[in-house]
Write an enzyme that holds these catalytic residues in place. Sequence first.
Site, short mmCIF file in Angstrom:
data_model
loop_
_atom_site.label_atom_id
_atom_site.label_comp_id
_atom_site.label_asym_id
_atom_site.label_seq_id
_atom_site.Cartn_x
_atom_site.Cartn_y
_atom_site.Cartn_z
N GLY A 35 -8.88 7.76 -6.47
CA GLY A 35 -7.58 7.27 -6.02
C GLY A 35 -7.66 5.83 -5.54
O GLY A 35 -8.65 5.42 -4.91
N ALA A 36 -6.62 5.06 -5.82
CA ALA A 36 -6.60 3.65 -5.42
C ALA A 36 -6.77 3.51 -3.92
O ALA A 36 -7.48 2.61 -3.44
CB ALA A 36 -5.29 3.01 -5.87
N ASP A 37 -6.14 4.39 -3.16
CA ASP A 37 -6.22 4.29 -1.70
C ASP A 37 -7.65 4.51 -1.21
O ASP A 37 -8.12 3.82 -0.29
CB ASP A 37 -5.28 5.30 -1.04
CG ASP A 37 -5.50 6.74 -1.51
OD1 ASP A 37 -6.07 6.94 -2.62
OD2 ASP A 37 -5.07 7.66 -0.80
N GLU A 88 0.87 -1.18 0.00
CA GLU A 88 0.00 0.00 0.00
C GLU A 88 0.90 1.23 0.00
O GLU A 88 1.57 1.52 0.99
CB GLU A 88 -0.91 -0.02 1.22
CG GLU A 88 -1.98 1.06 1.21
CD GLU A 88 -1.57 2.29 1.99
OE1 GLU A 88 -1.69 3.41 1.43
OE2 GLU A 88 -1.13 2.17 3.14
N GLY A 104 1.49 5.19 -0.30
CA GLY A 104 0.99 6.55 -0.25
C GLY A 104 2.06 7.52 -0.72
O GLY A 104 3.16 7.11 -1.12
N ASN A 105 1.77 8.80 -0.66
CA ASN A 105 2.74 9.79 -1.10
C ASN A 105 3.93 9.90 -0.16
O ASN A 105 5.02 10.31 -0.57
CB ASN A 105 2.06 11.16 -1.23
CG ASN A 105 1.14 11.23 -2.42
OD1 ASN A 105 1.58 11.14 -3.56
ND2 ASN A 105 -0.17 11.37 -2.17
N THR A 106 3.74 9.55 1.11
CA THR A 106 4.81 9.70 2.10
C THR A 106 5.45 8.37 2.47
O THR A 106 6.67 8.26 2.51
CB THR A 106 4.26 10.37 3.37
OG1 THR A 106 3.68 11.64 3.03
CG2 THR A 106 5.37 10.60 4.39
N ASN A 107 4.64 7.36 2.74
CA ASN A 107 5.15 6.05 3.17
C ASN A 107 4.57 4.92 2.33
O ASN A 107 3.48 5.06 1.75
CB ASN A 107 4.81 5.79 4.64
CG ASN A 107 5.56 6.71 5.58
OD1 ASN A 107 6.77 6.82 5.52
ND2 ASN A 107 4.83 7.39 6.46
N THR A 108 5.31 3.82 2.28
CA THR A 108 4.85 2.61 1.60
C THR A 108 4.83 1.47 2.60
O THR A 108 5.84 1.21 3.27
CB THR A 108 5.76 2.26 0.41
OG1 THR A 108 5.81 3.37 -0.49
CG2 THR A 108 5.23 1.03 -0.33
#
Length: 260
Positions: free
Chosen positions: A108-110, A7, A9-13
């Site tokens: 958005g996928a999230d 998963e 995101g723009n900051t963390n994976t």
Amino acid sequence: MMLLAIEQGNTNTLFAIHDGAEWIAQWRAATDSRRTADEYAVWLSQLMDLKGMRFDALTGCIISSVVPQSIFNLRNLSRRYLRVEPLVIGDNVSIGPQPRILKPSEAGADRLVNAVGAHMRYPGDLIVIDSGTATTFDVVAADGAFEGGIIAPGINLSLQALHEAAAMLPRIAIQKPQTIIGKDTVSNMQSGVFWGYIALIEGLVARIKTEWARPMTVIGTGGVASLFEGATDSIDHFDSDLTIRGLLEIWRRNTHLTAE
């Protein structure tokens, strides 16, 4: 089944492994769109080794990313090192009811994954508040369809903007201030950002409920959601596993496995 769920995101994976019964490992890395499949593999293999796991034990992979530049490398990580074709949210993957918005391809996928994860656990109409790089408010209908929502700047983004745009304002950490009225620059900033976001949440939740005109349950999730726990009655549940639960359910739906 041994599933690797990614998963991004723009900051963390987040990389998480499910063994068919439960999540047995989770790791986070800073999101960097330049990171190659080989770099991911070296990093992930070392962490898996600490838990006595190897790539060849993984039998599936599902990817949700809001960083289009990274999907190629994450897909190659699965193909090259896991030797499985990954499911990628957005690539003709079934997620349930179609989003009821003007341009479904823009969802958005999230947000789609969160809608699935929330619908699995909570009945009725929902508001999902995801606090990350952006703060999103997603409306999920009782049948699980994503109905749209709101995107606002995230709390960290607001702190960064204050620091970068105003020469006299320092970079500070997020925390709940002791008082509403700050007595120095740092406490002024902390109060403005923290209580400002509480007011944002409470105000938007109230307006969404008024417009929706039916009872709604509010779920908080995301990197900094726990910061707001106990500070507002507008959020009914805090659920840190919302997204990976959604990914697991989507995997099961698309591989014809029985959901929990």
